[in-house]
Design an enzyme around this catalytic site. Structure first.
Site, mmCIF file in Angstrom:
data_model
loop_
_atom_site.group_PDB
_atom_site.id
_atom_site.type_symbol
_atom_site.label_atom_id
_atom_site.label_comp_id
_atom_site.label_asym_id
_atom_site.label_seq_id
_atom_site.Cartn_x
_atom_site.Cartn_y
_atom_site.Cartn_z
ATOM 1 N N CYS A 143 33.381 -11.869 -31.739
ATOM 2 C CA CYS A 143 34.394 -11.400 -30.781
ATOM 3 C C CYS A 143 35.593 -10.825 -31.553
ATOM 4 O O CYS A 143 35.435 -9.835 -32.252
ATOM 5 C CB CYS A 143 34.784 -12.524 -29.827
ATOM 6 S SG CYS A 143 35.660 -11.928 -28.369
ATOM 7 N N HIS A 159 29.558 -13.703 -27.567
ATOM 8 C CA HIS A 159 29.717 -15.049 -28.145
ATOM 9 C C HIS A 159 28.355 -15.719 -28.268
ATOM 10 O O HIS A 159 27.859 -16.278 -27.294
ATOM 11 C CB HIS A 159 30.622 -15.894 -27.242
ATOM 12 C CG HIS A 159 32.056 -15.512 -27.313
ATOM 13 N ND1 HIS A 159 32.924 -16.083 -28.209
ATOM 14 C CD2 HIS A 159 32.770 -14.600 -26.630
ATOM 15 C CE1 HIS A 159 34.123 -15.537 -28.066
ATOM 16 N NE2 HIS A 159 34.061 -14.638 -27.118
ATOM 17 N N GLU A 164 27.714 -18.444 -29.622
ATOM 18 C CA GLU A 164 27.884 -19.896 -29.412
ATOM 19 C C GLU A 164 27.964 -20.248 -27.940
ATOM 20 O O GLU A 164 27.916 -21.414 -27.578
ATOM 21 C CB GLU A 164 29.132 -20.380 -30.165
ATOM 22 C CG GLU A 164 30.485 -20.093 -29.520
ATOM 23 C CD GLU A 164 30.984 -18.655 -29.688
ATOM 24 O OE1 GLU A 164 30.208 -17.800 -30.156
ATOM 25 O OE2 GLU A 164 32.147 -18.397 -29.333
#
Lengths: 204, 252
Positions: free
Chosen positions: A81, A186, A188
């Site tokens: 990001c 993202h 994650e």
């Protein structure tokens, strides 16, 4: 294998740490240049504004060590990001600011292509892989990942574009330049497919 | 194509997961952690967790608990309740929140939205707006879990928070909350037409058609819901299948 998660005061560090742990990595969160440079992999997360991010990296004395790790030591490096955006030559969020200059390009604000288009771009959107890349291994050619951002990376060289995503036209959602990778989404927070990207990065 | 999100909302009070009706008569429906695990396993689009007592009890967010919750959540996780200072947001991001919801403190200190969005980026800051329909038919924003009138008209406040730098609005109708009678589309329309940032509609979802109409007719970018998932057999996945059949782009 150790993974340094760069703490410059702006990341969703907890989320990134947990996801890397879940993917089997031994990671640590640090702003210590020596410790970061000793890691086998470097991850630079980030939510926040470009200018503030660079200001923090500078005040923590991290700009040159990160460049050295990426360019000279060729440590596999992943920006997520804002972390991806900071890889650029410069950004315009919070005023024109020089970036880490690891992937040639600039970071610009989205320009809505229709009156109904809302900025920030928030949610799950399609990532279309444009070329084969080690980070794409075992992933379908198109899949949804989670995004949350108002600015996007414009690469100087098309050869650095790994994936694109349709929003305000089409923007670059994954870049790669040698051992340096960046994802605008993202991983994650993108559930199982996100973990796949993380594992691919860890296998570098 | 950007997909429309269906977002379960978890309200949290004294270690329990709760759900009320019109911000009242709170009922304990379980504990937070198992709910997060279930939603994570089901791969929901996003989760919103709000500590509904933090502001009234004048305490900070419970970072330790949030760390435990976020450790089980690999989808986007937005956390609200009790946020009064920029540093609290930093701590929340450190323990695993991805975005934060700011509500009551913004009325007293609008600079909180400005400072936090400048620092963490707009995309990190959700302005949560709770609205009550007044006896004369007008709408008014309320703070402190629906207990304090602020004097603000929701459309005007939404424009203001967007101007200050909020990246999203979580718009909740207090009367509709927990009733499962449908979102307040009039309220939604008057707010979504005034801002360019995404609006997440909340309060009143009782079936999938309510979600469709909020998205198609109300201008919502995403739908949030709680009771429908807690108290009925309906699920986020089924909701998305329904929406897909109705021509809305979703992620399956």
């Amino acid at each position: 294998m150790s993974v340094a998660i760069v703490d410059y005061g702006m990341g969703n560090l907890g989320s990134v740490y947990r996801a890397f742990q879940e993917c089997g990595a031994e990671s640590f969160i640090s702003n210590n240049p020596v410790k970061i440079m000793s890691a086998d992999h470097i991850v630079m997360p980030g939510v926040g504004a470009f200018s503030e991010g660079m200001r923090r990296l500078q005040s923590d004395g991290l700009v040159e060590p990160l460049r050295k790790a990426a360019l000279e030591m060729r440590t596999p490096f992943l920006g997520i990001c804002l972390g991806m955006q900071l890889l650029a030559d410069k950004g315009y969020e919070g005023g024109e600011t020089e970036g880490l200059k690891l992937v040639p390009g600039v970071v610009q604000r989205f320009i809505p292509d229709m009156p109904s288009t809302r900025i920030p771009h928030i949610g799950w959107n399609q990532v279309k892989w444009e070329v084969d890349s080690p980070i794409k291994k075992n992933l379908p050619d198109e899949h949804d990942f989670y995004f949350v951002h108002s600015y996007h990376f414009v690469t100087k060289d098309t050869k650095d574009i790994v994936a694109t995503t349709p929003y305000c036209g089409r923007f670059v959602s994954v870049v790669a330049h040698g051992n340096v990778f960046g994802t605008q989404f993202h991983p994650e927070k993108s559930s199982k497919v996100g973990f796949r990207v993380i594992r691919n990065f860890l296998s570098l | 194509m950007l997909k429309t999100r269906v977002i379960p909302t978890l309200l949290w009070k004294s270690e329990s997961l709760v759900k009320g009706i019109a911000f009242n008569s709170w009922r304990r429906i379980g504990t937070v952690l198992p709910a997060i695990k279930v939603y994570n396993t089901r791969d929901v689009d996003e989760l919103i967790l709000v500590d509904i007592e933090a502001t009234r009890e004048k305490r900070e967010p419970d970072y330790e608990s949030i760390k435990t919750f976020s450790a089980e959540c690999f989808v986007p996780f937005s956390v609200g309740g009790g946020i009064r200072e920029v540093d609290m947001i930093r701590k929340l991001l450190f323990v695993g929140a991805d975005k934060v919801c700011i509500n009551s403190a913004a009325y007293e200190n609008p600079d909180l939205i400005a400072h936090s969005s400048r620092y963490f980026g707009s995309q990190c800051i959700i302005s949560s707006i709770d609205v009550r329909k007044m006896p004369n038919g007008t709408y008014q924003c309320f703070s402190h879990c629906g207990s304090r009138p602020t004097g603000w008209n929701p459309a005007a406040w939404a424009k203001k928070v967007q101007h200050l730098g909020a990246g999203e609005i979580l718009l909740t109708s207090i009367e509709r909350d927990g009733t499962m009678q449908g979102y307040d589309l009039d309220l939604l329309r008057c707010v979504s037409a005034q801002v360019d940032i995404p609006v997440i509609v909340s309060g009143g979802a009782g079936n999938y058609e309510h979600m469709r109409s909020a998205l198609k007719e109300g201008g919502a970018s995403a739908v949030a819901a709680a009771s429908i998932f807690h108290f009925t057999e309906q699920t986020p996945l089924e909701a998305k299948r329904y929406l897909q059949e109705k021509g809305i782009q979703i992620r399956l």
